[in-house]
Design a protein around this motif. Sequence first.
Motif, PDB file in Angstrom:
ATOM      1  N   ASN A   1       0.647  -1.627  -0.064  1.00 52.27           N
ATOM      2  CA  ASN A   1      -0.152   0.321   0.001  1.00 52.27           C
ATOM      3  C   ASN A   1       0.767   0.752  -0.221  1.00 52.27           C
ATOM      4  N   TRP A   2       1.572   1.314   0.938  1.00 52.64           N
ATOM      5  CA  TRP A   2       2.989   2.280   0.320  1.00 52.64           C
ATOM      6  C   TRP A   2       3.771   2.848  -0.636  1.00 52.64           C
ATOM      7  N   LEU A   3       3.510   1.664  -1.208  1.00 53.19           N
ATOM      8  CA  LEU A   3       4.226   1.448  -2.313  1.00 53.19           C
ATOM      9  C   LEU A   3       3.399   2.451  -3.740  1.00 53.19           C
ATOM     10  N   TYR A   4       2.381   1.556  -3.236  1.00 56.62           N
ATOM     11  CA  TYR A   4       0.597   1.799  -4.326  1.00 56.62           C
ATOM     12  C   TYR A   4       0.933   3.584  -4.551  1.00 56.62           C
ATOM     13  N   PHE A   5       0.489   4.003  -3.094  1.00 54.77           N
ATOM     14  CA  PHE A   5       0.165   5.826  -2.446  1.00 54.77           C
ATOM     15  C   PHE A   5       1.519   6.107  -3.371  1.00 54.77           C
ATOM     16  N   ASN A   6       2.823   6.079  -2.804  1.00 56.10           N
ATOM     17  CA  ASN A   6       3.890   6.582  -3.572  1.00 56.10           C
ATOM     18  C   ASN A   6       4.563   6.533  -5.499  1.00 56.10           C
ATOM     19  N   GLU A   7       3.484   5.498  -5.873  1.00 55.26           N
ATOM     20  CA  GLU A   7       3.296   5.148  -6.931  1.00 55.26           C
ATOM     21  C   GLU A   7       2.788   6.999  -7.542  1.00 55.26           C
ATOM     22  N   ARG A   8       1.293   6.524  -7.116  1.00 52.63           N
ATOM     23  CA  ARG A   8       0.329   7.765  -6.969  1.00 52.63           C
ATOM     24  C   ARG A   8       0.703   9.004  -7.357  1.00 52.63           C
ATOM     25  N   VAL A   9       1.870   9.669  -6.571  1.00 50.57           N
ATOM     26  CA  VAL A   9       2.466  10.639  -5.860  1.00 50.57           C
ATOM     27  C   VAL A   9       3.050  10.863  -6.901  1.00 50.57           C
ATOM     28  N   LEU A  10       3.648  10.185  -7.311  1.00 51.61           N
ATOM     29  CA  LEU A  10       4.699  10.339  -8.298  1.00 51.61           C
ATOM     30  C   LEU A  10       3.754  10.737  -9.937  1.00 51.61           C
ATOM     31  N   LEU A  11       2.534  10.246 -10.266  1.00 51.69           N
ATOM     32  CA  LEU A  11       2.358   9.655 -10.865  1.00 51.69           C
ATOM     33  C   LEU A  11       1.059  11.563 -11.114  1.00 51.69           C
ATOM     34  N   GLU A  12       1.242  12.174 -10.012  1.00 49.28           N
ATOM     35  CA  GLU A  12       0.431  13.316  -9.937  1.00 49.28           C
ATOM     36  C   GLU A  12       1.317  14.317 -10.564  1.00 49.28           C
ATOM     37  N   ALA A  13       2.769  13.945 -10.210  1.00 48.56           N
ATOM     38  CA  ALA A  13       3.803  14.951 -10.320  1.00 48.56           C
ATOM     39  C   ALA A  13       4.517  14.996 -11.425  1.00 48.56           C
ATOM     40  N   ALA A  14       4.077  14.196 -12.271  1.00 43.77           N
ATOM     41  CA  ALA A  14       4.189  13.606 -13.927  1.00 43.77           C
ATOM     42  C   ALA A  14       3.255  14.634 -14.681  1.00 43.77           C
TER      43      ALA A  14
ATOM     44  N   ARG B   1       6.387  20.062  -5.486  1.00 44.26           N
ATOM     45  CA  ARG B   1       5.962  19.617  -3.814  1.00 44.26           C
ATOM     46  C   ARG B   1       5.610  17.901  -3.648  1.00 44.26           C
ATOM     47  N   PHE B   2       4.890  17.216  -4.907  1.00 46.09           N
ATOM     48  CA  PHE B   2       4.451  16.143  -4.903  1.00 46.09           C
ATOM     49  C   PHE B   2       6.006  15.076  -4.739  1.00 46.09           C
ATOM     50  N   LEU B   3       7.290  15.438  -5.856  1.00 45.60           N
ATOM     51  CA  LEU B   3       8.230  15.248  -5.700  1.00 45.60           C
ATOM     52  C   LEU B   3       9.256  15.331  -4.442  1.00 45.60           C
ATOM     53  N   ALA B   4       8.501  16.228  -4.029  1.00 46.04           N
ATOM     54  CA  ALA B   4       9.133  16.271  -2.469  1.00 46.04           C
ATOM     55  C   ALA B   4       8.313  15.307  -1.418  1.00 46.04           C
ATOM     56  N   ILE B   5       6.609  15.362  -1.990  1.00 45.07           N
ATOM     57  CA  ILE B   5       6.643  14.044  -1.045  1.00 45.07           C
ATOM     58  C   ILE B   5       6.831  12.391  -1.414  1.00 45.07           C
ATOM     59  N   PHE B   6       6.740  12.474  -2.339  1.00 47.97           N
ATOM     60  CA  PHE B   6       7.768  11.132  -3.373  1.00 47.97           C
ATOM     61  C   PHE B   6       9.014  10.909  -2.156  1.00 47.97           C
ATOM     62  N   SER B   7      10.232  11.824  -2.637  1.00 47.02           N
ATOM     63  CA  SER B   7      10.601  12.079  -2.095  1.00 47.02           C
ATOM     64  C   SER B   7      11.432  10.948  -0.144  1.00 47.02           C
ATOM     65  N   SER B   8      10.136  12.012   0.214  1.00 44.10           N
ATOM     66  CA  SER B   8      10.107  11.950   1.759  1.00 44.10           C
ATOM     67  C   SER B   8       9.751  10.559   2.013  1.00 44.10           C
TER      68      SER B   8
ATOM     69  N   LEU C   1       9.556   7.763  -0.222  1.00 41.69           N
ATOM     70  CA  LEU C   1      10.891   6.684  -0.411  1.00 41.69           C
ATOM     71  C   LEU C   1      11.891   6.278   0.558  1.00 41.69           C
ATOM     72  N   ASP C   2      12.331   7.651   1.281  1.00 41.53           N
ATOM     73  CA  ASP C   2      13.342   8.290   2.133  1.00 41.53           C
ATOM     74  C   ASP C   2      12.977   6.878   3.042  1.00 41.53           C
ATOM     75  N   GLU C   3      11.796   7.764   3.420  1.00 42.68           N
ATOM     76  CA  GLU C   3      10.944   6.445   4.608  1.00 42.68           C
ATOM     77  C   GLU C   3      10.958   4.735   4.833  1.00 42.68           C
ATOM     78  N   PHE C   4      10.217   4.742   3.460  1.00 44.50           N
ATOM     79  CA  PHE C   4      10.300   3.570   3.464  1.00 44.50           C
ATOM     80  C   PHE C   4      11.418   2.824   3.665  1.00 44.50           C
ATOM     81  N   PHE C   5      12.434   3.318   3.042  1.00 46.90           N
ATOM     82  CA  PHE C   5      14.191   2.282   2.878  1.00 46.90           C
ATOM     83  C   PHE C   5      14.578   2.506   4.465  1.00 46.90           C
ATOM     84  N   LYS C   6      14.592   3.798   4.626  1.00 44.38           N
ATOM     85  CA  LYS C   6      14.849   3.765   6.131  1.00 44.38           C
ATOM     86  C   LYS C   6      13.894   3.089   7.121  1.00 44.38           C
TER      87      LYS C   6
END
Length: 74
Positions: free
Chosen positions: A12-25, A36-43, A45-50
Amino acid sequence: MENENYKHRDINWLYFNERVLLEAANPTTPLLERLRFLAIFSSNLDEFFKVRVSQLRQLKSVDKSLRRKLVLKS
């Protein structure tokens, strides 16, 4: 207790991040909003990996039978 109506939170977390990236595109979205969508995507993804990836790595040290139960509950 497995329910098909619920998906795993990592997926779910990754699907949400995909939707955020689609909004940025989306070219119809104003430029500032796209940034702003790119900043949300980046943070996200960073949190997901951490958080999640480090927890999954720690699960390697747990007994295999217990590990399956823990992964499904997450």
